[in-house]
Scaffold this motif. Sequence first.
Motif, PDB file in Angstrom:
ATOM      1  N   MET A   1      28.308   0.806  -7.954  1.00  0.00           N
ATOM      2  CA  MET A   1      28.715   2.149  -7.548  1.00  0.00           C
ATOM      3  C   MET A   1      30.213   2.293  -7.816  1.00  0.00           C
ATOM      4  O   MET A   1      31.029   1.582  -7.248  1.00  0.00           O
ATOM      5  CB  MET A   1      28.413   2.369  -6.068  1.00  0.00           C
ATOM      6  N   ALA A   2      30.568   3.192  -8.723  1.00  0.00           N
ATOM      7  CA  ALA A   2      31.964   3.410  -9.048  1.00  0.00           C
ATOM      8  C   ALA A   2      32.626   4.266  -7.976  1.00  0.00           C
ATOM      9  O   ALA A   2      31.990   5.098  -7.327  1.00  0.00           O
ATOM     10  CB  ALA A   2      32.088   4.070 -10.413  1.00  0.00           C
ATOM     11  N   LYS A   3      33.925   4.066  -7.792  1.00  0.00           N
ATOM     12  CA  LYS A   3      34.678   4.853  -6.840  1.00  0.00           C
ATOM     13  C   LYS A   3      35.083   6.185  -7.468  1.00  0.00           C
ATOM     14  O   LYS A   3      35.310   6.280  -8.669  1.00  0.00           O
ATOM     15  CB  LYS A   3      35.927   4.088  -6.409  1.00  0.00           C
ATOM     16  N   THR A   4      35.163   7.214  -6.639  1.00  0.00           N
ATOM     17  CA  THR A   4      35.637   8.519  -7.103  1.00  0.00           C
ATOM     18  C   THR A   4      36.943   8.854  -6.403  1.00  0.00           C
ATOM     19  O   THR A   4      37.239   8.348  -5.320  1.00  0.00           O
ATOM     20  CB  THR A   4      34.607   9.618  -6.819  1.00  0.00           C
ATOM     21  N   ALA A   5      37.739   9.701  -7.053  1.00  0.00           N
ATOM     22  CA  ALA A   5      39.038  10.073  -6.491  1.00  0.00           C
ATOM     23  C   ALA A   5      39.501  11.361  -7.154  1.00  0.00           C
ATOM     24  O   ALA A   5      38.964  11.788  -8.185  1.00  0.00           O
ATOM     25  CB  ALA A   5      40.057   8.961  -6.705  1.00  0.00           C
ATOM     26  N   THR A   6      40.490  11.983  -6.535  1.00  0.00           N
ATOM     27  CA  THR A   6      41.122  13.154  -7.138  1.00  0.00           C
ATOM     28  C   THR A   6      42.527  12.831  -7.644  1.00  0.00           C
ATOM     29  O   THR A   6      43.099  13.619  -8.396  1.00  0.00           O
ATOM     30  CB  THR A   6      41.213  14.304  -6.123  1.00  0.00           C
ATOM     31  N   GLU A   7      43.049  11.685  -7.225  1.00  0.00           N
ATOM     32  CA  GLU A   7      44.360  11.250  -7.701  1.00  0.00           C
ATOM     33  C   GLU A   7      44.427   9.733  -7.669  1.00  0.00           C
ATOM     34  O   GLU A   7      43.999   9.098  -6.703  1.00  0.00           O
ATOM     35  CB  GLU A   7      45.489  11.833  -6.843  1.00  0.00           C
ATOM     36  N   VAL A   8      44.956   9.150  -8.731  1.00  0.00           N
ATOM     37  CA  VAL A   8      45.190   7.707  -8.797  1.00  0.00           C
ATOM     38  C   VAL A   8      46.640   7.497  -9.221  1.00  0.00           C
ATOM     39  O   VAL A   8      47.094   8.057 -10.228  1.00  0.00           O
ATOM     40  CB  VAL A   8      44.242   7.006  -9.786  1.00  0.00           C
ATOM     41  N   ARG A   9      47.350   6.714  -8.427  1.00  0.00           N
ATOM     42  CA  ARG A   9      48.752   6.397  -8.733  1.00  0.00           C
ATOM     43  C   ARG A   9      48.849   4.916  -9.086  1.00  0.00           C
ATOM     44  O   ARG A   9      48.373   4.050  -8.332  1.00  0.00           O
ATOM     45  CB  ARG A   9      49.649   6.700  -7.534  1.00  0.00           C
ATOM     46  N   VAL A  10      49.430   4.615 -10.246  1.00  0.00           N
ATOM     47  CA  VAL A  10      49.663   3.239 -10.686  1.00  0.00           C
ATOM     48  C   VAL A  10      51.158   2.977 -10.590  1.00  0.00           C
ATOM     49  O   VAL A  10      51.966   3.658 -11.242  1.00  0.00           O
ATOM     50  CB  VAL A  10      49.176   3.024 -12.131  1.00  0.00           C
ATOM     51  N   GLU A  11      51.538   2.007  -9.763  1.00  0.00           N
ATOM     52  CA  GLU A  11      52.946   1.712  -9.529  1.00  0.00           C
ATOM     53  C   GLU A  11      53.252   0.277  -9.916  1.00  0.00           C
ATOM     54  O   GLU A  11      52.456  -0.631  -9.678  1.00  0.00           O
ATOM     55  CB  GLU A  11      53.304   1.918  -8.060  1.00  0.00           C
ATOM     56  N   ARG A  12      54.392   0.097 -10.520  1.00  0.00           N
ATOM     57  CA  ARG A  12      54.888  -1.248 -10.819  1.00  0.00           C
ATOM     58  C   ARG A  12      56.060  -1.524  -9.892  1.00  0.00           C
ATOM     59  O   ARG A  12      57.109  -0.891  -9.987  1.00  0.00           O
ATOM     60  CB  ARG A  12      55.323  -1.367 -12.278  1.00  0.00           C
ATOM     61  N   THR A  13      55.891  -2.473  -8.990  1.00  0.00           N
ATOM     62  CA  THR A  13      56.925  -2.839  -8.030  1.00  0.00           C
ATOM     63  C   THR A  13      57.246  -4.313  -8.225  1.00  0.00           C
ATOM     64  O   THR A  13      56.483  -5.189  -7.828  1.00  0.00           O
ATOM     65  CB  THR A  13      56.454  -2.598  -6.590  1.00  0.00           C
ATOM     66  N   GLY A  14      58.387  -4.582  -8.851  1.00  0.00           N
ATOM     67  CA  GLY A  14      58.737  -5.966  -9.129  1.00  0.00           C
ATOM     68  C   GLY A  14      57.742  -6.578 -10.088  1.00  0.00           C
ATOM     69  O   GLY A  14      57.487  -6.070 -11.175  1.00  0.00           O
ATOM     70  N   LYS A  15      57.103  -7.658  -9.660  1.00  0.00           N
ATOM     71  CA  LYS A  15      56.127  -8.352 -10.504  1.00  0.00           C
ATOM     72  C   LYS A  15      54.696  -7.980 -10.171  1.00  0.00           C
ATOM     73  O   LYS A  15      53.753  -8.567 -10.689  1.00  0.00           O
ATOM     74  CB  LYS A  15      56.303  -9.868 -10.370  1.00  0.00           C
ATOM     75  N   ASP A  16      54.508  -6.987  -9.305  1.00  0.00           N
ATOM     76  CA  ASP A  16      53.161  -6.609  -8.881  1.00  0.00           C
ATOM     77  C   ASP A  16      52.803  -5.230  -9.409  1.00  0.00           C
ATOM     78  O   ASP A  16      53.662  -4.393  -9.678  1.00  0.00           O
ATOM     79  CB  ASP A  16      53.064  -6.618  -7.349  1.00  0.00           C
ATOM     80  N   VAL A  17      51.495  -4.998  -9.531  1.00  0.00           N
ATOM     81  CA  VAL A  17      50.968  -3.709  -9.941  1.00  0.00           C
ATOM     82  C   VAL A  17      50.071  -3.198  -8.824  1.00  0.00           C
ATOM     83  O   VAL A  17      49.167  -3.907  -8.372  1.00  0.00           O
ATOM     84  CB  VAL A  17      50.155  -3.823 -11.243  1.00  0.00           C
ATOM     85  N   SER A  18      50.329  -1.981  -8.364  1.00  0.00           N
ATOM     86  CA  SER A  18      49.522  -1.388  -7.303  1.00  0.00           C
ATOM     87  C   SER A  18      48.759  -0.202  -7.858  1.00  0.00           C
ATOM     88  O   SER A  18      49.308   0.606  -8.615  1.00  0.00           O
ATOM     89  CB  SER A  18      50.411  -0.927  -6.131  1.00  0.00           C
ATOM     90  N   ILE A  19      47.476  -0.092  -7.484  1.00  0.00           N
ATOM     91  CA  ILE A  19      46.640   1.043  -7.861  1.00  0.00           C
ATOM     92  C   ILE A  19      46.197   1.724  -6.571  1.00  0.00           C
ATOM     93  O   ILE A  19      45.444   1.143  -5.783  1.00  0.00           O
ATOM     94  CB  ILE A  19      45.427   0.594  -8.682  1.00  0.00           C
TER      95      ILE A  19
END
Length: 559
Positions: free
Chosen positions: A538-556
């Motif tokens: 089951m895939a997730k649904t969303a209306t907005e996805v933010r991809v952030e690069r903070t230092g050496k990590d990637v946040s979705i």
Amino acid sequence: MKKGKLLMIAVVAVSVVVVFSGCGGGSKPQNHIGSGDVIGTVGSPVDTKFPGLGVRVVDPAALKVEALLPPPVPGGWLEDVPTYIALYGTTLTELSVAYHEEEKIAFASLRTGNYEIFLIDPYDRRVQRSTSIAQHDYWPAWSPDGSKIAFESMRTGAGDIYLMNPDGSGLLGPIAASSAEELQPSFSPDGNQIVFVSKRDGNSELYVYDLRTAALRRVTNSTSEEVDPKFTPDGRMIVFASNFDGDYELCSLPATAVNAASTTFTKLTSNTVADRYPTCNPVTGKWPEIIYCSLVGSGNTWELYGYTDWVRLTNNSFHDLYPSFSPDGWYVVFAQFISQYYELRTLRLAEPYTIEQLTDGWRDNHSIQPSFSGFRTFNRRVFVAPSGILDQSFTPPFGMSISAAIIGGGGKEVQARMPEGLCAIGIVARTPGSVKITGLPNVSGQDALVVDVEADEITKVLEDTGPGNRPTEWVGSGGQVSSASEIVLVFSAKWAALMAVIAPSRGGKLKIAQDGSSVIVRGDLVLMQRTRNKGTPMAKTATEVRVERTGKDVSIISR
């Protein structure tokens, strides 16, 4: 190690093979795909950036090869830092990558009660024992292709040179034996000769043994002591240490020298204290050309120095000895005498010049005389059937006919997790020539990569999972891409992994904005999932996805 790349085009049936293959260095086999006659040579900036990449395409003139994360140096992809490339513009029918894995570090250790030869992986610190006898074994040296180790053994009493496979099998020798001690073997760059020190003449002299003909040649003939020999990377010279002027200095001679007197030596250093244990950078033109040990700084503590600018590389109250370059020239391993024991350390030869500990003296006893191995070359075909046979009657992912590919490597840090650090993603579109791939530079870096993929209609996203395995398909809630004309891929470049696939839930395009080091995707979205063994996820649904690069990590972050 990274020079002389050649781009060749060869005709094969209805497809064309484009091969970027490395020809600098005899130990690296070329990566050829398919067969056919070479009909021409084409110069391209790509051939120096991506050696070892081979692709079979339907229309070679339409093929686009672009760097999404470019290598820091020509030919450096899949070696030191994360690098990703995109191939698109025409149908790809076969794809192969020749990549290089730095092997182990061989060293002598007293951890079992007498000195034996061990191997250590510089990334995960795992140790493997190679020799196991009652007598001492010293001075391991790797052959350039990583297939053999030469070493000194006291098993016959005097000290002789032997050869073995890295796991200790296939013992050969002694070679060029005498009643005196032979020690400090080192291979020529082509792997055909070994230079070593022998005391058969009453003092330490240099000899060269030819592994093909068993011919022995005396290189030096003096009343002084000549030790620590190493071939230069082009094989034309031998660098060594000699005390002919009263204290040990670095010197050199042509590798073809015979019975050379000390008056013919070329002095590389001239100090009032000793300089010893040179190691030559295997990458021609890379700084430093030579690293050696010297007492010049303090007079009583061995430190590492770089030649030709005599830069002091270490500065502490401990002895730093026996340096050995990594095959890419980015690191040097050495033994440091600290807290009553010699321990292995690695020094990175670029910012931030970090030193890492490999062995623990209190636990492992002395570890000395390390030797970095040469490159071992792997050749991996991606997106192929489990049988390894490409059959266009199959549909992806069981054969291969993809519209675009993204190939990348995670660099050194990923080596402990997977040997090649390779990530391969395939895109299938209704019209292969409609695919366009763009990296989003404000977010992409050495630790993260965000890629925008556009086409008339994207029908599949495939992820190669290794030799002999079927590729994994990324799917939406309906079990497909939903005929999107645009998707966003998020990679953890550092770990060679695809983290997310963002697609519109009803097809069409995405609304993409960049905010500093973030990417914001808006619309009726689906965060696609990898297929598993049991059913469709089951895939997730969303209306907005933010991809952030903070230092050496990637946040979705989705909402």
